[in-house]
Design a protein around this motif. Sequence first.
Motif, PDB file in Angstrom:
ATOM      1  N   LEU A   1       3.871   8.803 -14.511  1.00 58.30           N
ATOM      2  CA  LEU A   1       2.894   9.014 -13.846  1.00 58.30           C
ATOM      3  C   LEU A   1       1.846   8.220 -13.096  1.00 58.30           C
ATOM      4  N   GLY A   2       1.355   7.388 -14.010  1.00 55.09           N
ATOM      5  CA  GLY A   2       0.365   5.960 -14.206  1.00 55.09           C
ATOM      6  C   GLY A   2       0.961   4.866 -13.684  1.00 55.09           C
ATOM      7  N   ILE A   3       1.622   4.936 -14.224  1.00 58.54           N
ATOM      8  CA  ILE A   3       2.665   3.279 -13.593  1.00 58.54           C
ATOM      9  C   ILE A   3       2.497   3.604 -11.919  1.00 58.54           C
ATOM     10  N   VAL A   4       3.086   4.505 -11.507  1.00 59.03           N
ATOM     11  CA  VAL A   4       3.713   4.993 -10.395  1.00 59.03           C
ATOM     12  C   VAL A   4       1.999   5.208  -9.628  1.00 59.03           C
ATOM     13  N   GLY A   5       1.094   6.009 -10.054  1.00 60.80           N
ATOM     14  CA  GLY A   5      -0.387   5.329  -9.808  1.00 60.80           C
ATOM     15  C   GLY A   5      -1.049   4.305  -9.878  1.00 60.80           C
ATOM     16  N   LEU A   6      -0.650   3.140  -9.921  1.00 65.23           N
ATOM     17  CA  LEU A   6      -1.351   1.680 -10.544  1.00 65.23           C
ATOM     18  C   LEU A   6      -0.370   1.302  -9.308  1.00 65.23           C
ATOM     19  N   ILE A   7       1.216   1.357  -9.399  1.00 66.39           N
ATOM     20  CA  ILE A   7       1.785   0.826  -7.977  1.00 66.39           C
ATOM     21  C   ILE A   7       1.008   0.933  -6.967  1.00 66.39           C
ATOM     22  N   TYR A   8       1.131   2.379  -6.897  1.00 67.41           N
ATOM     23  CA  TYR A   8       1.163   3.312  -5.191  1.00 67.41           C
ATOM     24  C   TYR A   8      -0.807   2.479  -4.727  1.00 67.41           C
ATOM     25  N   THR A   9      -1.581   1.855  -6.276  1.00 67.67           N
ATOM     26  CA  THR A   9      -2.974   1.140  -5.240  1.00 67.67           C
ATOM     27  C   THR A   9      -3.246   0.049  -5.055  1.00 67.67           C
ATOM     28  N   GLY A  10      -1.756  -0.798  -6.391  1.00 68.38           N
ATOM     29  CA  GLY A  10      -1.497  -2.114  -5.574  1.00 68.38           C
ATOM     30  C   GLY A  10      -0.867  -2.251  -3.632  1.00 68.38           C
ATOM     31  N   ILE A  11       0.263  -0.652  -3.505  1.00 68.05           N
ATOM     32  CA  ILE A  11       0.220  -1.217  -2.417  1.00 68.05           C
ATOM     33  C   ILE A  11      -0.632  -1.245  -1.660  1.00 68.05           C
ATOM     34  N   LEU A  12      -1.744  -0.189  -1.460  1.00 70.96           N
ATOM     35  CA  LEU A  12      -2.531   0.115  -0.659  1.00 70.96           C
ATOM     36  C   LEU A  12      -3.821  -1.259  -0.677  1.00 70.96           C
ATOM     37  N   PHE A  13      -3.606  -1.325  -1.802  1.00 70.06           N
ATOM     38  CA  PHE A  13      -4.513  -2.851  -1.396  1.00 70.06           C
ATOM     39  C   PHE A  13      -4.289  -4.286  -1.191  1.00 70.06           C
ATOM     40  N   ALA A  14      -3.229  -4.113  -1.276  1.00 71.70           N
ATOM     41  CA  ALA A  14      -2.273  -5.857  -0.613  1.00 71.70           C
ATOM     42  C   ALA A  14      -1.711  -5.036   0.324  1.00 71.70           C
ATOM     43  N   GLY A  15      -1.474  -4.037   1.025  1.00 74.24           N
ATOM     44  CA  GLY A  15      -0.688  -3.476   2.095  1.00 74.24           C
ATOM     45  C   GLY A  15      -2.225  -3.540   3.414  1.00 74.24           C
ATOM     46  N   ALA A  16      -3.443  -3.416   3.600  1.00 74.33           N
ATOM     47  CA  ALA A  16      -4.565  -3.214   4.837  1.00 74.33           C
ATOM     48  C   ALA A  16      -5.161  -4.298   4.187  1.00 74.33           C
ATOM     49  N   SER A  17      -5.912  -4.042   5.822  1.00 76.42           N
ATOM     50  CA  SER A  17      -6.404  -5.469   6.437  1.00 76.42           C
ATOM     51  C   SER A  17      -8.003  -5.322   6.072  1.00 76.42           C
ATOM     52  N   ALA A  18      -8.210  -6.469   6.041  1.00 76.62           N
ATOM     53  CA  ALA A  18      -9.883  -6.130   5.956  1.00 76.62           C
ATOM     54  C   ALA A  18     -10.567  -5.073   6.387  1.00 76.62           C
TER      55      ALA A  18
END
Length: 64
Positions: free
Chosen positions: A14-31
Motif C-alpha cells: 500500500l505504501g508503494i502504491v501511494g508513493l507511485i500515485y503521488t509521483g503520477i499526480l506530481f508529474a502529470g499536473a501542470s503548474a
Amino acid sequence: MNLKRFFGGLLTILGIVGLIYTGILFAGASAETRDIKAVIIYGILGIIFFTSGISLVRTTKDES
C-alpha cells in the motif's frame, strides 16, 4: 503463515502504491492545476505505510 508478516507486506505494498500515485499526480499536473494538498497527503501516507510495513516485516521473528 504469520499474520504480522502478512500485514507488514500488505502495508508495504500500500505504501508503494501511494508513493507511485503521488509521483503520477506530481508529474502529470501542470503548474496551474497542481493540487499540492493531495500530493502532500498521498506522499505522507505512502511514506508512513511503507516504513511501518518494512519495520513490521523486519522485526517479526520467522518461527515455524
